[in-house]
Design an enzyme around this catalytic site. Structure first.
Site, PDB file in Angstrom:
ATOM      1  N   LYS A  69     -20.225  51.443  30.238  1.00 18.08           N
ATOM      2  CA  LYS A  69     -21.482  51.186  29.517  1.00 18.08           C
ATOM      3  C   LYS A  69     -21.218  50.609  28.119  1.00 18.08           C
ATOM      4  CE  LYS A  69     -22.698  55.510  29.976  1.00 18.08           C
ATOM      5  NZ  LYS A  69     -21.530  55.958  30.773  1.00 18.08           N
ATOM      6  N   THR A  70     -20.324  51.256  27.369  1.00 14.41           N
ATOM      7  CA  THR A  70     -20.016  50.757  26.025  1.00 14.41           C
ATOM      8  C   THR A  70     -19.441  49.344  26.125  1.00 14.41           C
ATOM      9  OG1 THR A  70     -19.560  53.009  25.301  1.00 14.41           O
ATOM     10  CG2 THR A  70     -18.686  51.257  23.924  1.00 14.41           C
ATOM     11  N   ASP A 114     -25.413  55.240  21.754  1.00 12.81           N
ATOM     12  CA  ASP A 114     -24.713  55.923  22.836  1.00 12.81           C
ATOM     13  C   ASP A 114     -25.340  57.300  23.020  1.00 12.81           C
ATOM     14  OD1 ASP A 114     -22.851  56.085  24.788  1.00 12.81           O
ATOM     15  OD2 ASP A 114     -21.104  56.183  23.470  1.00 12.81           O
ATOM     16  N   THR A 163     -25.774  59.076  30.184  1.00  8.55           N
ATOM     17  CA  THR A 163     -25.224  59.586  31.443  1.00  8.55           C
ATOM     18  C   THR A 163     -26.300  60.416  32.152  1.00  8.55           C
ATOM     19  OG1 THR A 163     -24.349  61.389  30.105  1.00  8.55           O
ATOM     20  CG2 THR A 163     -22.789  59.692  30.753  1.00  8.55           C
ATOM     21  N   ARG A 222     -11.852  54.522  33.595  1.00  8.44           N
ATOM     22  CA  ARG A 222     -11.186  55.278  32.524  1.00  8.44           C
ATOM     23  C   ARG A 222     -10.118  56.201  33.093  1.00  8.44           C
ATOM     24  NH1 ARG A 222     -15.158  57.989  29.143  1.00  8.44           N
ATOM     25  NH2 ARG A 222     -15.150  56.192  27.757  1.00  8.44           N
TER      26      ARG A 222
HETATM   27  N1  LIG Z   1     -15.761  46.870  34.858  1.00 11.51           N
HETATM   28  C1  LIG Z   1     -14.641  47.116  34.156  1.00 11.51           C
HETATM   29  N2  LIG Z   1     -13.602  46.264  34.214  1.00 11.51           N
HETATM   30  C2  LIG Z   1     -12.475  46.532  33.519  1.00 11.51           C
HETATM   31  N3  LIG Z   1     -12.293  47.637  32.756  1.00 11.51           N
HETATM   32  C3  LIG Z   1     -13.288  48.503  32.657  1.00 11.51           C
HETATM   33  C4  LIG Z   1     -14.523  48.286  33.328  1.00 11.51           C
HETATM   34  N4  LIG Z   1     -15.352  49.309  33.048  1.00 11.51           N
HETATM   35  C5  LIG Z   1     -14.672  50.132  32.229  1.00 11.51           C
HETATM   36  N5  LIG Z   1     -13.431  49.660  31.999  1.00 11.51           N
HETATM   37  C6  LIG Z   1     -12.357  50.318  31.217  1.00 11.51           C
HETATM   38  O1  LIG Z   1     -12.688  51.683  31.080  1.00 11.51           O
HETATM   39  C7  LIG Z   1     -12.786  52.059  29.707  1.00 11.51           C
HETATM   40  C8  LIG Z   1     -13.982  52.976  29.585  1.00 11.51           C
HETATM   41  O2  LIG Z   1     -15.181  52.227  29.656  1.00 11.51           O
HETATM   42  P1  LIG Z   1     -16.424  52.495  28.666  1.00 11.51           P
HETATM   43  O3  LIG Z   1     -15.926  53.070  27.381  1.00 11.51           O
HETATM   44  O4  LIG Z   1     -17.187  51.241  28.576  1.00 11.51           O
HETATM   45  O5  LIG Z   1     -17.192  53.597  29.512  1.00 11.51           O
HETATM   46  P2  LIG Z   1     -18.575  54.313  29.179  1.00 11.51           P
HETATM   47  O6  LIG Z   1     -19.433  54.155  30.372  1.00 11.51           O
HETATM   48  O7  LIG Z   1     -19.088  53.832  27.880  1.00 11.51           O
HETATM   49  O8  LIG Z   1     -18.122  55.844  29.066  1.00 11.51           O
HETATM   50  P3  LIG Z   1     -18.828  57.063  28.235  1.00 11.51           P
HETATM   51  O9  LIG Z   1     -20.044  57.478  29.030  1.00 11.51           O
HETATM   52  O10 LIG Z   1     -17.796  58.160  28.221  1.00 11.51           O
HETATM   53  O11 LIG Z   1     -19.147  56.548  26.872  1.00 11.51           O
HETATM   54  C9  LIG Z   1     -12.908  50.714  28.948  1.00 11.51           C
HETATM   55  O12 LIG Z   1     -12.278  50.728  27.724  1.00 11.51           O
HETATM   56  C10 LIG Z   1     -12.197  49.736  29.855  1.00 11.51           C
HETATM   57  O13 LIG Z   1     -10.831  49.689  29.530  1.00 11.51           O
HETATM   58 MG   LIG Z   2     -19.312  54.803  26.082  1.00  7.40          MG
END
Ligand SMILES: Nc1ncnc2c1ncn2[C@@H]1O[C@H](COP(=O)(O)OP(=O)(O)OP(=O)(O)O)[C@@H](O)[C@H]1O
Ligand SMILES: [Mg+2]
Length: 331
Positions: A69-70, A114, A163, A222
């Site tokens: 998401k981030t 977030d 989430t 992750r």
């Molecule tokens: N579609 C994708 N392709 C490549 N790498 C990805 C992808 N999605 C996530 N990642 C990897 O996973 C890591 C975690 O993703 P991200 O921080 O965007 O998750 P999030 O959904 O924001 O998690 P949270 O809910 O804990 O904040 C990123 O830094 C990246 O390295």
């Molecule tokens: Mg995030």
């Protein structure tokens, strides 16, 4: 063991922060999977650019931790050639906190909130007119002397991430122009993600080793990146230059992760269900008490994965072990 400490937990830990940053895709090309979301966002961005608008409609992402998401918010800001301001939902406690953030925005910025479901709900009323017309209504003074003032906020894009979508009020949800659900990844997609990560981290890994790590990663980028790093550390300690499947398997079992990605906590939940509850149905509180695991850990880590791989299912009466789950444990 709590939710954060498990190697297979998708929840962000301090260890992941640097890794997330280093491995974060820098363009939509590097963002693997979620093709529908990428396509839709590209259309939204293209249309805004054609209309020469500085920002796009407000966007809400929901889905589990570590699914990207981030990253998507970051990619939107990159694509729009704007800056992303990140704010954590829980830090927005009073209307004044929100007003301070909003009045500091510049035209075209992406404001990423977030855990938006944890923003204090008293701030929702403040944010609605801003989302609709970029107008901030603030009240100055108290009692009969109080008056309201409208402050114009430069056009910006609000990107919310959560989430727990159900915890966001429906008037708030309806003010986003588009809402996207981020799903788990396919194992092949996770494999592609860690193949790129291995390159960036300068790790030499055989294809079969990548496959094995991917298949233990609970369909989560992750977790996959974290396991790749742990396998690298383990292999380095054994002076291995190239990580083979055998090395990966050994490292994963050292991390208490079996062939299909189950850790001892997952197995305990299954065992408790079978032995103490005769296969279920059992409620999560009873399972937590009987297994000694925290309810939150069961709900966030064990149950989702055990359900995805078809080892347990949820019924109205509680959780039940499936035939597949029994067979795997040899019961
Ligand atoms: N579609 C994708 N392709 C490549 N790498 C990805 C992808 N999605 C996530 N990642 C990897 O996973 C890591 C975690 O993703 P991200 O921080 O965007 O998750 P999030 O959904 O924001 O998690 P949270 O809910 O804990 O904040 C990123 O830094 C990246 O390295
Ligand atoms: Mg995030």
């Amino acid at each position: 063991m709590n939710t954060k400490k498990r190697a297979v937990s998708p929840v962000l830990t301090q260890e992941d922060e640097g890794l997330d940053f280093t491995l974060r895709p820098q363009s939509f090309k590097d963002y693997i999977g979620q093709s529908n979301i990428k396509k839709n966002i590209s259309i939204i961005i293209d249309a805004a650019k054609k209309r020469k608008e500085p920002c796009i409609e407000h966007i809400l992402f929901y889905g589990g931790s570590g699914l990207g998401k981030t990253t998507l918010s970051f990619l939107i800001s990159k694509e729009m050639r704007s800056s992303m301001r990140t704010v954590a939902g829980p830090s927005i406690k009073r209307s004044g906190d929100l007003a301070a953030i909003l009045t500091n925005l510049k035209k075209g910025d992406v404001l990423f909130i977030d855990e938006i479901h944890r923003m204090n709900s008293v701030c929702e009323e403040v944010i609605y007119p801003v989302m609709e017309d970029f107008k901030l209504n603030i009240v100055i003074g108290k009692g009969p002397m109080a008056r309201t003032m409208d402050i114009k906020i430069p056009p910006f894009t609000l990107v919310g991430a959560t989430t727990k979508l159900a915890l966001l009020s429906s008037p708030f949800r309806s003010r986003f122009g588009a809402t996207f659900r981020i799903d788990n990844y396919k194992t092949e997609e996770v494999e592609q993600i860690i193949a790129r990560s291995a390159e960036l981290l300068n790790i030499k890994v055989e294809k079969d080793a990548l496959k094995r790590i991917a298949s233990c990663s609970r369909f989560n980028p992750r977790v996959a990146n974290r396991l790749l790093k742990r396998v690298r550390d383990f292999s380095q300690s054994k002076n291995k230059e190239v990580i083979t499947e055998k090395d990966a398997k050994q490292a994963l079992s050292f991390l208490d992760i079996d062939e299909i990605g189950l850790d001892s906590g997952d197995k305990k939940v299954l065992e408790v269900l079978i032995k103490s509850f005769n296969g279920g149905p059992a409620g999560i509180t009873s399972i937590a008490m009987a297994s000694g695991e925290e309810e939150e850990t069961i709900a966030e880590i064990h149950e989702p994965y055990l359900m995805q791989i078809g080892f347990i299912k949820r019924t109205k009466q509680g959780r039940v072990v499936t035939e597949k789950g029994r067979k795997y444990l040899g019961v």
